[in-house]
Write a protein that holds these residues in place. Structure first.
Motif, short mmCIF file in Angstrom:
data_model
loop_
_atom_site.label_atom_id
_atom_site.label_comp_id
_atom_site.label_asym_id
_atom_site.label_seq_id
_atom_site.Cartn_x
_atom_site.Cartn_y
_atom_site.Cartn_z
N LEU A 1 0.80 -1.16 -0.02
CA LEU A 1 0.02 0.16 0.06
C LEU A 1 0.80 1.14 -0.02
N LYS A 2 2.06 1.20 -0.22
CA LYS A 2 2.90 2.42 -0.24
C LYS A 2 2.35 3.08 -1.50
N PRO A 3 2.69 4.27 -1.63
CA PRO A 3 2.21 5.27 -2.74
C PRO A 3 2.93 4.78 -4.05
N PRO B 1 -6.13 0.60 -1.84
CA PRO B 1 -6.64 -0.51 -1.03
C PRO B 1 -7.37 -1.25 -1.60
N ALA B 2 -8.54 -0.77 -2.54
CA ALA B 2 -9.58 -2.04 -3.36
C ALA B 2 -8.77 -3.10 -3.88
N ALA C 1 -7.05 1.02 6.94
CA ALA C 1 -6.39 1.42 8.14
C ALA C 1 -4.83 1.71 8.10
N TYR C 2 -4.42 0.88 7.06
CA TYR C 2 -2.83 0.87 6.81
C TYR C 2 -2.39 2.28 5.82
N VAL C 3 -3.48 2.98 5.22
CA VAL C 3 -3.13 3.79 4.33
C VAL C 3 -3.26 5.23 5.27
#
Length: 89
Positions: free
Chosen positions: A28-30, A35-36, A87-89
């Protein structure tokens, strides 16, 4: 079940949960995954692994497990995965 086996299986499950969390955070790093897409990939790979385990372990290739699913549990799993992924974002 022997205590040593229970300990080893518990340790393996804890390591798997920790690895899942770390892989999700890295994905999920940029610029890597949104997320989806991450949720879709996690749930699809989990379903594939469960299917493979059933095919390997069940006599007759898993024919005994071909009954209806539980949509309430599936929805709860999706909500859990979505909440933690966002939540990780």
């Amino acid at each position: 079940m022997a205590q040593g086996r229970v300990f080893m299986l518990t340790a393996l499950a804890m390591l798997a949960f920790a690895a899942n969390s770390m892989l999700c955070r890295m994905a999920l790093k940029p610029g890597l995954l949104d997320p989806a897409s991450c949720i879709s990939l996690r749930l699809a790979s989990g379903a594939l692994m469960l299917w493979l385990l059933l095919r390997i372990r069940a006599p007759g290739g898993g024919a005994a497990f071909r009954r209806g699913g539980d949509w309430t549990s599936a929805l709860a799993l999706f909500v859990y995965a979505a909440a933690f992924t966002f939540a990780y974002v």
